[in-house]
Scaffold this motif. Structure first.
Motif, PDB file in Angstrom:
ATOM      1  N   CYS A   1      49.107  -5.253   5.210  1.00 54.49           N
ATOM      2  CA  CYS A   1      49.681  -4.519   6.337  1.00 54.49           C
ATOM      3  C   CYS A   1      49.838  -3.046   5.972  1.00 54.49           C
ATOM      4  CB  CYS A   1      51.027  -5.117   6.734  1.00 54.49           C
ATOM      5  SG  CYS A   1      50.858  -6.775   7.435  1.00 54.49           S
TER       6      CYS A   1
ATOM      7  N   ALA B   1      49.320  -0.652   8.356  1.00 53.58           N
ATOM      8  CA  ALA B   1      49.570   0.102   9.589  1.00 53.58           C
ATOM      9  C   ALA B   1      50.944   0.752   9.569  1.00 53.58           C
ATOM     10  CB  ALA B   1      49.460  -0.823  10.800  1.00 53.58           C
TER      11      ALA B   1
ATOM     12  N   LYS C   1      62.514  -4.172  -0.199  1.00 54.23           N
ATOM     13  CA  LYS C   1      61.657  -4.331   0.979  1.00 54.23           C
ATOM     14  C   LYS C   1      60.814  -5.607   0.844  1.00 54.23           C
ATOM     15  CE  LYS C   1      60.702  -0.958   3.679  1.00 54.23           C
ATOM     16  NZ  LYS C   1      60.302   0.330   4.231  1.00 54.23           N
TER      17      LYS C   1
HETATM   18  N1  CTP Z   1      55.486  -3.141   9.396  1.00 49.14           N
HETATM   19  C1  CTP Z   1      54.948  -4.048  10.304  1.00 49.14           C
HETATM   20  N2  CTP Z   1      55.471  -4.116  11.568  1.00 49.14           N
HETATM   21  C2  CTP Z   1      56.485  -3.324  11.930  1.00 49.14           C
HETATM   22  C3  CTP Z   1      57.037  -2.393  11.018  1.00 49.14           C
HETATM   23  C4  CTP Z   1      56.508  -2.331   9.745  1.00 49.14           C
HETATM   24  O1  CTP Z   1      54.014  -4.768   9.963  1.00 49.14           O
HETATM   25  N3  CTP Z   1      56.975  -3.424  13.175  1.00 49.14           N
HETATM   26  C5  CTP Z   1      54.960  -3.110   8.020  1.00 49.14           C
HETATM   27  C6  CTP Z   1      54.149  -1.870   7.674  1.00 49.14           C
HETATM   28  O2  CTP Z   1      52.779  -2.068   7.974  1.00 49.14           O
HETATM   29  C7  CTP Z   1      54.405  -1.751   6.180  1.00 49.14           C
HETATM   30  C8  CTP Z   1      55.791  -2.321   5.992  1.00 49.14           C
HETATM   31  O3  CTP Z   1      56.045  -3.104   7.156  1.00 49.14           O
HETATM   32  O4  CTP Z   1      53.518  -2.572   5.453  1.00 49.14           O
HETATM   33  C9  CTP Z   1      56.876  -1.339   5.793  1.00 49.14           C
HETATM   34  O5  CTP Z   1      56.965  -0.492   6.888  1.00 49.14           O
HETATM   35  P1  CTP Z   1      58.190   0.521   6.958  1.00 49.14           P
HETATM   36  O6  CTP Z   1      58.104   1.299   8.215  1.00 49.14           O
HETATM   37  O7  CTP Z   1      58.284   1.231   5.657  1.00 49.14           O
HETATM   38  O8  CTP Z   1      59.396  -0.483   6.974  1.00 49.14           O
HETATM   39  P2  CTP Z   1      60.402  -0.869   8.087  1.00 49.14           P
HETATM   40  O9  CTP Z   1      60.814  -2.276   7.805  1.00 49.14           O
HETATM   41  O10 CTP Z   1      59.862  -0.582   9.446  1.00 49.14           O
HETATM   42  O11 CTP Z   1      61.669   0.042   7.763  1.00 49.14           O
HETATM   43  P3  CTP Z   1      62.022   1.574   8.065  1.00 49.14           P
HETATM   44  O12 CTP Z   1      60.952   2.169   8.941  1.00 49.14           O
HETATM   45  O13 CTP Z   1      63.356   1.545   8.715  1.00 49.14           O
HETATM   46  O14 CTP Z   1      62.062   2.211   6.700  1.00 49.14           O
END
Ligand code: CTP
Ligand code: CA
Length: 229
Positions: free
Chosen positions: A96, A98, A164
């Motif tokens: 993932c 994206a 995470k």
């Molecule tokens: N991701 C996903 N779907 C979402 C949000 C995130 O698949 N709706 C995946 C991204 O592709 C990445 C990972 O989760 O591999 C981390 O994304 P990130 O944005 O850093 O984490 P979040 O859990 O969304 O936390 P935040 O933005 O609050 O830091």
């Protein structure tokens, strides 16, 4: 030089890769999105194909040509990205990469919103998007053997990336160390820490192409050994 990839090491494997941003419409001409070129995900997909994998690349809106030998499904929203990922299952590994928008606009307007003279700007209500990485990581018959997520961290990189990994339920987290002192932000090179069940691997400074090749190599090693993630 470029890291050599083991041709055929992933033959017979199906790998799903997400890449790019998602666009969450506000009205027919406006949207909410994260910044993302899609280059990292496309580089990973290309390198996996070079290792012989059948690659399904689910891509948000980007300005990149499809990598050689890769089937691309183009989507716009997070909901569409999740549906395309579900439709691509089963797969052996899911990566993932994206930059999925965390929210969508509750009530998108079917007509272009107009600035009425003297009236206040619209207030947008946001609703959470599905977490595609967490959904793919959830236990079940279609759970890929290896699920990989990404994170960019500005401090305490290993601790936050490990947290995470636990929160999402994925196997590996590719953490990009974007601490200001690395001088990485805005540059072309990345400083990656790969978080696995066994701990943290710090990679040398690499551009996105090389990160894709290192990750593909690492995935090929994973599938050619009996080690679980
Ligand atoms: N991701 C996903 N779907 C979402 C949000 C995130 O698949 N709706 C995946 C991204 O592709 C990445 C990972 O989760 O591999 C981390 O994304 P990130 O944005 O850093 O984490 P979040 O859990 O969304 O936390 P935040 O933005 O609050 O830091
Ligand atoms: Ca996010």
């Amino acid at each position: 030089g470029r890291v050599p990839l083991p041709a055929g090491a992933l033959a017979g494997r199906h790998v799903l890769v997400t890449a790019g941003p998602t666009h969450e419409p506000i009205d027919p001409v406006r949207y909410l999105a994260n910044r993302s070129s899609g280059r990292q995900g496309y580089a990973i997909a290309a390198a996996l194909a070079e290792c012989g994998a059948r690659v399904t690349l689910v891509s948000g809106p980007v300005d990149l040509p499809p990598p050689a030998g890769v089937a691309v499904t183009r989507v716009e929203t997070a909901a569409q990205m999740l549906a395309a990922c579900d439709a691509a299952l089963p797969c052996d590994a899911a990566i993932c990469a994206a930059a999925v928008a965390d929210w969508h606009v509750a009530q998108r307007s079917e007509r272009k919103m107009k600035k009425a003279a003297g009236s206040p700007p619209p207030v947008l209500t946001l609703l959470p998007n599905p977490d595609i990485l967490a959904r793919l990581s959830a236990p079940g018959p279609d759970r890929p053997a290896l699920v990989v997520g990404f994170a960019a961290e500005t401090h305490d990189v290993e601790r936050h990336a490990a947290a995470k990994r636990a929160a999402k339920g994925c196997d590996w987290v590719v953490a990009n160390d974007v601490r200001p002192e690395t001088g990485i932000m805005g540059g072309t090179e990345n400083e990656i820490v790969l978080i696995t069940r066994d701990g943290a691997e710090r990679w040398p400074r690499l551009d996105k192409q090389a990160v894709g090749r290192h990750l593909a190599l690492r995935i090929a090693q994973y599938f050619s050994s009996d080690r679980s993630p």
